[in-house]
Design an enzyme around this catalytic site. Structure first.
Site, PDB file in Angstrom:
ATOM      1  CB  CYS A  17       8.227 -20.845   1.485  1.00 37.55           C
ATOM      2  SG  CYS A  17       7.763 -21.625   3.056  1.00 37.55           S
TER       3      CYS A  17
ATOM      4  CG  HIS B 267       9.102 -16.570   3.587  1.00 42.25           C
ATOM      5  ND1 HIS B 267       8.145 -16.461   2.604  1.00 42.25           N
ATOM      6  CD2 HIS B 267       8.744 -17.626   4.355  1.00 42.25           C
ATOM      7  CE1 HIS B 267       7.234 -17.411   2.783  1.00 42.25           C
ATOM      8  NE2 HIS B 267       7.575 -18.127   3.837  1.00 42.25           N
TER       9      HIS B 267
ATOM     10  CD  GLU C  38       9.013 -13.406   0.936  1.00 40.69           C
ATOM     11  OE1 GLU C  38       8.010 -14.081   1.206  1.00 40.69           O
ATOM     12  OE2 GLU C  38      10.089 -13.921   0.546  1.00 40.69           O
TER      13      GLU C  38
ATOM     14  CB  SER D 254     -10.518  11.871  -0.247  1.00 46.48           C
ATOM     15  OG  SER D 254      -9.162  11.489  -0.386  1.00 46.48           O
ATOM     16  N   GLY D 255      -8.682  14.704  -0.375  1.00 46.44           N
ATOM     17  CA  GLY D 255      -7.633  15.347   0.400  1.00 46.44           C
ATOM     18  C   GLY D 255      -6.508  14.382   0.715  1.00 46.44           C
ATOM     19  N   GLY D 256      -6.707  13.082   0.421  1.00 51.74           N
ATOM     20  CA  GLY D 256      -5.687  12.073   0.673  1.00 51.74           C
ATOM     21  C   GLY D 256      -4.679  11.975  -0.456  1.00 51.74           C
ATOM     22  CB  VAL D 257      -1.389  10.205  -0.548  1.00 54.32           C
ATOM     23  CG1 VAL D 257      -0.263   9.995  -1.558  1.00 54.32           C
ATOM     24  CG2 VAL D 257      -0.847  10.867   0.709  1.00 54.32           C
ATOM     25  CG  ASP D 258      -4.045   6.397  -2.443  1.00 59.94           C
ATOM     26  OD1 ASP D 258      -2.809   6.523  -2.408  1.00 59.94           O
ATOM     27  OD2 ASP D 258      -4.660   5.562  -1.758  1.00 59.94           O
ATOM     28  CB  SER D 259      -8.145  11.225  -4.385  1.00 63.01           C
ATOM     29  OG  SER D 259      -7.964  12.150  -3.339  1.00 63.01           O
TER      30      SER D 259
END
Length: 509
Positions: free
Chosen positions: A79, A167, A169, A221-226
């Protein structure tokens, strides 16, 4: 040395999508601002120029220094990138007098060209530009056109340089992924070996070398990332990692106990801190959402810092930063306007004077989950919906009290467990209940009631940047509403939020 594609960002909303499509091919890529091009070394196998909200005809149009790239490296302009390569090298770009936004079809395709190998006749592509290429330089050749746009795609003769005015993508370019694969794998020659398993192996080796015998502290934190960051670090340095999980009194019902148990079952060295009373005391009487977020963030820093100081000789603070956070911090447009403060450990490095380690800062969210799977983390932890750092504190749309937290926890548990029991949980990206500062009249038995209203929220999204409300079955909503009203003392009315993001946000505060 891992093969790499370099993406130069001109501020397009789609730039991260280019990177995600390349990563889906198990090829590593990095996004850098067009004006901060890294040194071109042997690991870089090709370069992509992104789209842009700018016009190449603007006085302030971004112009990259391609002197070490064009004609040397395989190069693909998308583009704005394609228009730049035409306009600034002898061609011309003018305002379009035809509609060049939305779906279009390639009426002509040069099937001999390596970029378009395997692409079907009349394939659908997605246009998004107000300018158009009116003339290409003499050494450029057209390789694709739509019914309205002659210069849909081109190649520079005697260079491995291509431009496309659509585009590839985005989802609406139905064979865009094939074109990206043709460029990245066939033209650039990238090996498709950047897999979750290879990431885990390389990252653990790098962490061992970087951290040695140093001690590291991580806030869970209980989240996925940590969680994924914690398991990666644990595999690298074992008990030299100490994880701290703080109960701020604003978690979901029984979450502190259940998540703590899960972490210990994974072999992590975890300290659980019950700080409910401390947080609720600081939040007493506060109604402004931004003030609430700042108090919760500030108090977390105080609690975390106090616990971390009990551990001797800590040198590193680990964070679950992921790649979109990194891109945002160095983007062409700079960090975006603050819609609301994000609760993270931003104040800790300065306060604690620790070095930072971020083992996930190359990964998108979906890649973090795949890495977690490779590490053997259970699906119920990896598949958890995102949950805001300030927790239920920003789902109580008034001042926060222990009684309001209890009411919201009970209602939230019924909603979330209901989604799981009816097989709907995995169809939803994020869900929760909001306790509104509204009371309504109701009737229970022969008694008149005047109690609280809650709103159910469930959205579909891929990254949280945009989201749409989920069309949950009426029967399910009726069942959940009935169960909440009958079982949670203090609620007599349930409503369902059918707002999309934008213009609304996912959370209400």
């Amino acid at each position: 040395m891992t093969d790499k594609i370099l993406i130069l960002d001109f501020g397009s909303q789609y730039t991260q999508l280019i990177a995600r499509r390349i990563r889906e091919l198990n090829v590593y890529c990095e996004i850098h601002p067009y004006n901060k091009i890294p040194e071109i070394d042997n690991s870089i196998k090709g370069v992509i120029l992104s789209g842009s909200p700018f016009s190449v005809r603007d006085e302030q149009a971004p112009i990259p220094d391609l002197s070490n790239i064009k004609g040397i490296q395989p190069l693909l302009g998308v583009c704005y990138g394609a228009q730049h390569l035409a306009h600034n090298y002898g061609g011309e770009v003018l305002p379009s007098n035809k509609r060049e936004y939305g779906r279009a079809n390639l009426a002509y395709i040069n099937k001999e060209n390596e970029l378009l190998k395997g692409v079907s006749d009349n394939t659908q592509v997605w246009m998004s530009h107000g300018d158009t290429i009116a003339r290409i330089p003499n050494n450029y050749e057209v390789i694709a056109s739509t019914h309205d746009i002659e210069y849909g795609a081109y190649k520079i003769k005697n260079e491995i340089t291509y431009g496309i005015q659509f585009h590839p993508e985005v989802y609406h370019s139905t064979e865009g992924k094939q074109m990206i694969k043709n460029f990245v794998v066939d033209i650039c020659g990238c090996k498709q070996d950047w897999t979750p398993d290879s990431f885990v192996e390389t990252t653990i080796a790098d962490l061992k070398e970087k951290l040695g015998n140093d001690k590291v502290v991580l806030g869970l934190s209980g989240g996925v990332d940590s969680t994924v960051a914690g398991v990666l670090l644990n595999k690298a340095i074992g008990n030299n990692l100490t994880c701290i999980f703080v109960d701020n009194g604003l978690l979901r019902k029984s979450e502190f106990e259940s998540v703590l148990e899960s972490y210990k079952g994974m072999g992590l060295n975890v300290i659980g801190v019950d700080a409910k009373a401390q947080f609720l005391k600081k939040l007493a009487g506060i109604t402004d959402p931004e003030t609430k977020r700042k108090i919760i963030g500030g108090e977390f820093i105080e609690v975390f810092d106090a616990e971390a100081h009990k551990i001797q000789d800590v040198k590193w603070l680990a964070q679950g930063t992921i790649y979109p956070d990194v891109i945002e911090s160095v983007s062409v447009k700079g960090p975006s306007a603050t819609i609301k403060s994000h609760h993270n450990v931003g104040g800790l490095p300065e306060k604690m004077k620790l070095k930072i380690v971020e083992p996930l800062n190359l990964l998108f969210k979906d890649e973090v989950r795949r890495v977690g799977k490779s590490l053997g983390i259970k699906d119920d932890l990896l598949g958890r919906h995102p949950f805001p750092g300030p927790g239920l504190g920003i789902r109580i749309l008034s001042d926060i009290t222990a009684e309001k937290v209890r009411i919201l926890q009970e209602a939230d548990a019924i909603f979330i467990n209901g989604l799981k029991e009816d097989g709907l949980y995995d169809d939803v990206w994020q869900a929760g209940v909001m306790l509104l500062p509204v009371q309504s009249v109701g009737v229970m038995g022969d008694e008149r009631t005047y109690e609280n209203v809650v709103a159910l929220r469930a959205v579909q999204s891929t990254d949280g940047m945009t989201a749409d409300w989920v069309h949950l079955p009426y029967e399910f909503l009726a069942k959940v509403s009935n169960k909440i009203i009958n079982n949670v003392r203090g609620i007599n009315r349930v409503v369902y939020d059918i707002s999309s993001k934008p213009p609304a946000t996912i959370e209400w505060e």
